[in-house]
Write a protein that holds these residues in place. Sequence first.
Motif, mmCIF file in Angstrom:
data_model
loop_
_atom_site.group_PDB
_atom_site.id
_atom_site.type_symbol
_atom_site.label_atom_id
_atom_site.label_comp_id
_atom_site.label_asym_id
_atom_site.label_seq_id
_atom_site.Cartn_x
_atom_site.Cartn_y
_atom_site.Cartn_z
ATOM 1 N N UNK A 1 23.039 8.283 -5.982
ATOM 2 C CA UNK A 1 23.980 8.089 -7.090
ATOM 3 C C UNK A 1 25.349 8.613 -6.686
ATOM 4 N N UNK A 2 26.198 7.711 -6.345
ATOM 5 C CA UNK A 2 27.587 8.002 -6.042
ATOM 6 C C UNK A 2 28.422 6.975 -6.808
ATOM 7 N N UNK A 3 28.923 7.407 -7.960
ATOM 8 C CA UNK A 3 29.616 6.478 -8.842
ATOM 9 C C UNK A 3 30.612 5.631 -8.036
ATOM 10 N N UNK A 4 30.569 4.292 -8.266
ATOM 11 C CA UNK A 4 29.877 3.541 -9.315
ATOM 12 C C UNK A 4 28.486 3.021 -8.927
ATOM 13 N N UNK A 5 27.945 3.447 -7.765
ATOM 14 C CA UNK A 5 26.671 2.896 -7.302
ATOM 15 C C UNK A 5 25.502 3.814 -7.629
ATOM 16 N N UNK A 6 24.460 3.214 -8.197
ATOM 17 C CA UNK A 6 23.212 3.927 -8.468
ATOM 18 C C UNK A 6 22.059 3.145 -7.844
ATOM 19 N N UNK A 7 21.184 3.857 -7.112
ATOM 20 C CA UNK A 7 19.990 3.227 -6.535
ATOM 21 C C UNK A 7 18.771 3.985 -7.055
ATOM 22 N N UNK A 8 17.871 3.260 -7.712
ATOM 23 C CA UNK A 8 16.661 3.843 -8.271
ATOM 24 C C UNK A 8 15.422 3.317 -7.555
ATOM 25 N N UNK A 9 14.420 4.182 -7.415
ATOM 26 C CA UNK A 9 13.102 3.753 -6.966
ATOM 27 C C UNK A 9 12.212 3.645 -8.195
ATOM 28 N N UNK B 1 11.049 -3.182 -17.631
ATOM 29 C CA UNK B 1 11.472 -2.284 -18.710
ATOM 30 C C UNK B 1 12.699 -1.464 -18.320
ATOM 31 N N UNK B 2 12.732 -0.965 -17.063
ATOM 32 C CA UNK B 2 13.874 -0.167 -16.611
ATOM 33 C C UNK B 2 15.125 -1.032 -16.506
ATOM 34 N N UNK B 3 14.978 -2.228 -15.988
ATOM 35 C CA UNK B 3 16.122 -3.136 -15.866
ATOM 36 C C UNK B 3 16.704 -3.456 -17.243
ATOM 37 N N UNK B 4 15.817 -3.734 -18.190
ATOM 38 C CA UNK B 4 16.273 -4.044 -19.552
ATOM 39 C C UNK B 4 16.985 -2.855 -20.174
ATOM 40 N N UNK B 5 16.457 -1.663 -19.934
ATOM 41 C CA UNK B 5 17.065 -0.437 -20.455
ATOM 42 C C UNK B 5 18.477 -0.251 -19.921
ATOM 43 N N UNK C 1 28.400 -3.837 -14.068
ATOM 44 C CA UNK C 1 29.107 -4.927 -13.403
ATOM 45 C C UNK C 1 28.156 -5.803 -12.595
ATOM 46 N N UNK C 2 27.138 -5.168 -11.986
ATOM 47 C CA UNK C 2 26.163 -5.924 -11.188
ATOM 48 C C UNK C 2 24.865 -5.132 -11.106
ATOM 49 N N UNK D 1 0.807 -1.215 0.000
ATOM 50 C CA UNK D 1 0.000 0.000 0.000
ATOM 51 C C UNK D 1 0.841 1.266 0.000
ATOM 52 N N UNK D 2 1.872 1.299 0.836
ATOM 53 C CA UNK D 2 2.623 2.535 1.015
ATOM 54 C C UNK D 2 3.944 2.582 0.246
ATOM 55 N N UNK D 3 4.350 1.472 -0.343
ATOM 56 C CA UNK D 3 5.588 1.472 -1.114
ATOM 57 C C UNK D 3 5.422 0.586 -2.353
ATOM 58 N N UNK D 4 4.622 1.027 -3.317
ATOM 59 C CA UNK D 4 4.390 0.223 -4.533
ATOM 60 C C UNK D 4 5.560 0.343 -5.509
ATOM 61 N N UNK D 5 6.747 0.160 -4.997
ATOM 62 C CA UNK D 5 7.941 0.268 -5.828
ATOM 63 C C UNK D 5 9.002 -0.706 -5.328
ATOM 64 N N UNK D 6 10.027 -0.878 -6.132
ATOM 65 C CA UNK D 6 11.198 -1.651 -5.725
ATOM 66 C C UNK D 6 12.435 -0.810 -5.962
ATOM 67 N N UNK D 7 13.537 -1.241 -5.381
ATOM 68 C CA UNK D 7 14.800 -0.536 -5.583
ATOM 69 C C UNK D 7 15.691 -1.332 -6.530
ATOM 70 N N UNK D 8 16.205 -0.645 -7.525
ATOM 71 C CA UNK D 8 17.182 -1.255 -8.428
ATOM 72 C C UNK D 8 18.557 -0.693 -8.074
ATOM 73 N N UNK D 9 19.464 -1.582 -7.686
ATOM 74 C CA UNK D 9 20.830 -1.174 -7.364
ATOM 75 C C UNK D 9 21.751 -1.585 -8.515
#
Length: 326
Positions: A276-284, A292-296, A304-305, A247-255
């Motif tokens: 976003x602190x290279x080389x790490x990016x975290x998206x909601x 679709x975002x993962x494939x992009x 690398x991961x 209900x309150x977090x209809x999202x996932x995090x992509x690292x």
Amino acid sequence: MSVISVFHLSKYYQIHQKEPGITGSIKSLFSRKYETVKAVNDISFKINEGELVGFIGPNGAGKTTTLKCLSGLLYPTKGEIRVLGFNPYNRKPEFLKSISLVMGQKNQLWWDLPSIDTFLLNKEIYAVPDGEYNKVLDELSRLLDVKKILKTPVKKLSLGQRMKMELIASLIHSPKVLFLDEPTIGLDVVMQKNLREFIKEYNMRFKATIVLTSHYMGDVEELCRRVIIINFGKIVFDGQLSSLVTKYAPYKKIKVLFKEYVDPKKVDILGKIDKFEYPLLILKVPNEKINSVSSNILKNFNVEDITIEDPEVEDVIAQVYTEKRK
């Protein structure tokens, strides 16, 4: 079957508002101003036999006040409570022998005496037969692995060991309903884990109904399927923990861990950036756009991961607190 039933429970306090200084003290002798604090304000819920429910909220939300009303320590301003069919505030012996309240910041053990002496005292207070007492003590001390320190003075025990003894002292009469108020507060990670395992085992083995308050989300995640969230004296959520996240977090995090430097402008179009602190990016990313975002990302960047994670329960609950405050 409902073991705990709460109907429109309210608990209000009158707090004296005193002006500073000697002048304020003199004024207060003749004219006092009071503020009504609504610690608990018209809440209702039911808990069935054998449930282990997380009762959570920020400091001052009304958690401990509610538990004190349920255990008979406080008389409610309004509303009706039934625990095991009793009115808690009547404090009948039959009721008191069927419940227990464990507060992580309150002690019942005698500081200079061994824990076993407090157990014996509680045995007499609750009129527990010798055979039953020996059986319960043996089982609890085995589950908590404290047989070797039962005769050690309380002041010689570590914080974790004392908390285990507090639990035994509260369970020596085999209560049907257990109220746990911050039982793991101040404990290290290992001891928190041990106590969680014990609470889970006790709930399963004895079919006890348990209400747990805690600021450690690890306690709630591991032990409770159902959570009741209270804030500003009102219940803002009552349901399955999984439903709360949905209900309150209809999202996932992509690292994403990049192999080579990425232009921040190219990252902006991927979605909401949490970090976003290279080389790490975290998206909601909304659940429906994960694929679709993962494939992009995999198609257009040298990666690398990449991992996809559910949001932290602690973050979700903090979001609930924030939204209900507005």
